[in-house]
Design an enzyme around this catalytic site. Structure first.
Site, PDB file in Angstrom:
ATOM      1  CD  GLU A 149      90.368  36.868 -13.010  1.00  9.53           C
ATOM      2  OE1 GLU A 149      90.896  36.855 -12.135  1.00  9.53           O
ATOM      3  OE2 GLU A 149      89.170  37.972 -13.180  1.00  9.53           O
ATOM      4  CB  CYS A 179      96.115  32.089  -9.570  1.00 10.79           C
ATOM      5  SG  CYS A 179      94.495  31.979  -9.045  1.00 10.79           S
TER       6      CYS A 179
HETATM    7  P1  NAD Z   1      98.232  28.181 -19.533  1.00 11.22           P
HETATM    8  O1  NAD Z   1      98.124  29.622 -19.720  1.00 11.22           O
HETATM    9  O2  NAD Z   1      99.247  27.410 -19.981  1.00 11.22           O
HETATM   10  O3  NAD Z   1      96.797  27.474 -20.149  1.00 11.22           O
HETATM   11  C1  NAD Z   1      95.593  28.059 -19.813  1.00 11.22           C
HETATM   12  C2  NAD Z   1      94.618  27.637 -21.248  1.00 11.22           C
HETATM   13  O4  NAD Z   1      95.119  28.030 -22.244  1.00 11.22           O
HETATM   14  C3  NAD Z   1      94.563  26.132 -21.256  1.00 11.22           C
HETATM   15  O5  NAD Z   1      93.055  25.751 -21.605  1.00 11.22           O
HETATM   16  C4  NAD Z   1      95.294  25.921 -22.673  1.00 11.22           C
HETATM   17  O6  NAD Z   1      95.010  24.930 -23.425  1.00 11.22           O
HETATM   18  C5  NAD Z   1      95.435  27.406 -23.132  1.00 11.22           C
HETATM   19  N1  NAD Z   1      96.615  27.558 -23.832  1.00 11.22           N
HETATM   20  C6  NAD Z   1      97.890  27.091 -23.593  1.00 11.22           C
HETATM   21  N2  NAD Z   1      98.592  27.610 -24.561  1.00 11.22           N
HETATM   22  C7  NAD Z   1      98.089  28.371 -25.509  1.00 11.22           C
HETATM   23  C8  NAD Z   1      98.439  29.132 -26.669  1.00 11.22           C
HETATM   24  N3  NAD Z   1      99.835  29.092 -27.079  1.00 11.22           N
HETATM   25  N4  NAD Z   1      97.326  29.655 -27.293  1.00 11.22           N
HETATM   26  C9  NAD Z   1      96.127  29.577 -26.968  1.00 11.22           C
HETATM   27  N5  NAD Z   1      95.757  28.889 -25.805  1.00 11.22           N
HETATM   28  C10 NAD Z   1      96.822  28.154 -25.119  1.00 11.22           C
HETATM   29  O7  NAD Z   1      97.881  28.181 -17.910  1.00 11.22           O
HETATM   30  P2  NAD Z   1      98.020  27.095 -16.910  1.00 11.22           P
HETATM   31  O8  NAD Z   1      99.091  26.249 -16.987  1.00 11.22           O
HETATM   32  O9  NAD Z   1      96.696  26.173 -17.470  1.00 11.22           O
HETATM   33  O10 NAD Z   1      97.300  27.522 -15.689  1.00 11.22           O
HETATM   34  C11 NAD Z   1      98.446  28.222 -14.773  1.00 11.22           C
HETATM   35  C12 NAD Z   1      98.514  29.652 -15.002  1.00 11.22           C
HETATM   36  O11 NAD Z   1      97.143  30.219 -14.752  1.00 11.22           O
HETATM   37  C13 NAD Z   1      99.139  30.265 -13.720  1.00 11.22           C
HETATM   38  O12 NAD Z   1     100.060  31.180 -14.272  1.00 11.22           O
HETATM   39  C14 NAD Z   1      98.590  30.695 -12.863  1.00 11.22           C
HETATM   40  O13 NAD Z   1      98.659  31.761 -11.929  1.00 11.22           O
HETATM   41  C15 NAD Z   1      97.235  31.097 -13.596  1.00 11.22           C
HETATM   42  N6  NAD Z   1      96.002  31.210 -13.064  1.00 11.22           N
HETATM   43  C16 NAD Z   1      95.238  32.231 -12.801  1.00 11.22           C
HETATM   44  C17 NAD Z   1      93.925  32.370 -12.125  1.00 11.22           C
HETATM   45  C18 NAD Z   1      93.442  33.683 -11.633  1.00 11.22           C
HETATM   46  O14 NAD Z   1      92.196  33.587 -11.361  1.00 11.22           O
HETATM   47  N7  NAD Z   1      94.063  34.696 -11.730  1.00 11.22           N
HETATM   48  C19 NAD Z   1      93.639  31.191 -11.728  1.00 11.22           C
HETATM   49  C20 NAD Z   1      94.108  30.097 -11.736  1.00 11.22           C
HETATM   50  C21 NAD Z   1      95.455  29.862 -12.585  1.00 11.22           C
END
Ligand code: NAD
Length: 456
Positions: A210, A244
C-alpha cells in the site's frame, strides 16, 4: 531488539496447531480487539495528540471509529467469507465437484507508517485475524507514543505466539524482512516498498504493498465550484495533508480557476480559522526532517494563501501555490503536507496526456457535471481508486477494495478484500469413484479423436 526468530518460530508452531482457523476463534479475537480499543480509546487519542497533535475529532473519525466499523462488518460477514465456494465444473471434468477453499497463509508480517499510525496498523491486522493467520506487526518509529500504545493494547489481549508487536525503526524492519514469513503486508512509501518487494522476492513471499504517489484533484468548468472547493480543502488539509490519498495537486480548467480559488480561500478560513498556526485542532508535521522538506517546496512559485510556518510546533499553514510547472520540485515527489500546487489546463485531453506520463496515482478526484468527461477520465487513466465530485471517502467503504496500481501499490484490502489479502485460494476438485472416463488414458483407442472434439 526482541528475539524475532524466536517469535516467528513460536507463531509457526502455534499456527500449525490449527487453533487460529476456527470461526469461533477468529470471532473471539476480533471481539477482544474491539473491546481493547474501546478500553484504551482515551490513551490512543492522547498518543495521537502527542505524536502528531491530532485533534480528538480527527483521531476518532479517521483512526478509531473506522476500526470499530470494520471489525463489526468483518464479524458479520466472516462465516460467509470462510465458506468454501462451490464453482462450476466443465464438461471435460464430468462427474467431479469443484470448490475454492480460502486458507490462511500462516504467519503474516504487517509493517505500518506514521501518518495514521494506529488505524493503518490495526486495519490490516483485522484482515489477518479474520483470515485465520498469526501476525507480527511493526508500528512506525516516527510516532513512538502510538507505537507504545499499540504494543500495550496487543500484549493485553494476545499471546506473542498469536499476535506480536515488534517495535523499532529501519534496522528492526530489515531484520523482520529477512525472516521466512508467509505473507508481507506493507504500508508506506514507494522507495521502501521497493526494498520490501526485493526482500520478499528472495523467498517468494506474497506481498501487498500500500504505497503513495501524486494524486490529482481535477476540476473542469462544469463542476459545482463551491462544493468542489470545500471538498478539496477538506481532503487536502485533513491531517495536514499527511494522507496517502490526499489530493496532491489541483489541476483546474483555466476558465474557472479564479472562482474556484476564491471559494477555496473562504473554506480554508471557515475550516481552519484566520490564523491556522494558532489552531489547536491542526495536525502538525511529524518531524523536523519532513518539516524542512516541505519548507523547501515553498521556495518556488507564487503563494496564493498560507505559507507561514512555526518551526517550534512543526506547523505549516494550509497553503495554495500557483505559477507551478511539472518540472518544479513540488511536482517531482509526493508532497505529503499542507501544500497544494495549482496547475491549469484548457482542454480535458491535456489532463490525460500529462497524468498518463507520470507514475499511476493512488487516488484521483474528478469534479465535473459532464458525464462524457467522467467516462473519459475513468476510462483513459489508470489509478488506484478515487471519487467523482468528492475526495477521500472511497477509502471508507467496506464494499470497495482499497489499493494502488503500479508504483502506487500492489493488491488491496478493506472489507472482503482484507480477508482475501491474507488468504490463499486453494482450488479443489473432488472426483467420483462411481465411474472412470477412459479417454484421457493413452491406451484408449479413440482418445485423440474425443480429445480433439472436447478441447477445441
Ligand atoms: P516509510 O516507507 O518511510 O515507512 C513505513 C515503514 O517502513 C515504517 O514502519 C518504517 O520503519 C519502515 N521502513 C522505513 N525505511 C525502511 C527500510 N529502509 N527498510 C525497511 N523498512 C523500512 O513511510 P512513512 O514515511 O512512514 O509513510 C508515508 C508514506 O506512506 C507515504 O508515501 C504515503 O503515501 C504512504 N502511505 C500509503 C498508504 C496507503 O494505504 N496506500 C497509507 C498511508 C501512507
Amino acid at each position: 531488539m526482541q528475539n524475532i526468530e524466536q517469535i516467528l518460530h513460536l507463531q509457526k508452531e502455534y499456527f500449525f496447531t490449527g487453533e487460529t482457523k476456527s470461526e469461533t476463534f477468529r470471532l473471539n479475537q476480533l471481539e477482544k480487539l474491539k473491546a481493547a480499543i474501546q478500553r484504551y480509546e482515551r490513551e490512543i487519542i492522547e498518543a495521537l495528540k502527542t505524536d502528531l497533535n491530532k485533534s480528538e475529532f480527527e483521531s476518532y473519525s479517521t483512526e478509531i471509529g473506522m476500526l470499530y466499523k470494520e471489525i463489526g462488518f468483518t464479524m458479520k460477514k466472516l462465516k460467509n467469507w470462510m465458506k468454501p465456494e462451490k464453482v462450476k465444473t466443465p464438461l471435460t471434468h464430468f462427474g467431479t465437484k469443484s470448490y475454492i477453499h480460502p486458507e490462511p497463509y500462516g504467519v503474516a508480517l504487517i509493517i505500518a507508517p506514521w501518518n495514521y499510525p494506529f488505524s493503518l496498523q490495526i486495519s490490516p491486522l483485522i484482515g489477518a485475524i479474520a483470515a485465520g493467520n498469526c501476525a507480527v506487526i511493526k508500528p512506525s518509529e516516527l510516532t513512538p507514543t502510538v507505537s507504545n500504545i499499540i504494543s500495550k493494547v496487543i500484549t493485553d489481549i494476545y499471546d506473542e505466539k498469536y499476535v506480536a508487536v515488534v517495535e523499532g525503526g529501519v534496522e528492526v524492519s530489515q531484520t523482520l524482512l529477512d525472516q521466512d514469513f508467509d505473507k508481507i503486508f506493507f504500508t508506506g512509501s514507494v522507495n521502501v516498498g521497493k526494498i520490501v518487494m526485493e526482500a520478499a522476492s528472495k523467498r517468494l513471499i506474497p506481498v501487498t504493498l500500500e504505497l503513495g504517489g501524486k494524486s490529482p484533484a481535477i476540476v473542469d468548468e462544469t463542476a459545482d465550484l463551491k462544493l468542489a472547493a470545500k471538498r478539496i480543502v477538506w481532503g487536502k488539509f485533513t491531517n495536514s495533508g499527511q494522507t496517502c490519498i490526499a489530493p496532491d495537486y489541483l489541476y483546474v480548467q483555466r476558465s474557472v480557476k479564479s472562482e474556484l480559488i476564491k471559494y477555496m480561500l473562504e473554506y480554508i478560513r471557515e475550516l481552519y480559522g484566520d490564523n491556522p498556526l494558532e489552531n489547536e485542532e491542526m495536525t502538525h508535521i511529524v518531524n523536523t526532517n519532513h518539516f524542512q522538506r516541505l519548507n523547501r517546496y515553498l521556495e518556488k512559485g507564487k503563494i496564493i494563501t498560507g505559507g507561514k510556518v512555526d518551526a517550534e510546533t512543526l506547523a505549516i499553514e494550509p497553503t495554495l501555490i500557483e505559477e507551478i510547472t511539472w518540472d518544479d520540485p513540488v511536482m517531482q515527489d509526493e508532497i505529503f503536507g499542507p501544500i497544494l500546487p495549482v496547475l491549469e489546463f484548457d482542454q480535458i485531453k491535456e489532463v490525460v496526456e500529462n497524468v498518463r506520463i507520470h507514475p499511476k496515482p493512488l487516488a484521483l478526484y474528478l469534479f465535473t457535471e459532464k458525464d462524457e468527461n467522467q467516462r473519459y477520465i475513468v476510462d483513459s487513466l489508470s489509478f488506484g481508486g478515487g471519487c467523482i465530485n468528492d475526495t477521500l471517502i472511497h477509502v471508507a467503504s467496506p464494499y470497495l477494495p482499497f489499493g494502488g496500481v503500479g508504483q502506487s501499490g500492489t493488491g488491496s484490502y478493506h472489507g472482503k478484500a482484507s480477508f482475501d489479502a491474507f488468504s490463499h485460494e486453494k482450488s479443489i476438485i473432488k472426483q467420483t469413484n462411481r465411474f472412470d472416463i477412459v479417454f484421457r488414458y493413452p491406451s484408449y483407442k479413440h482418445g485423440l479423436k474425443i480429445m480433439k472434439k472436447l478441447l477445441k
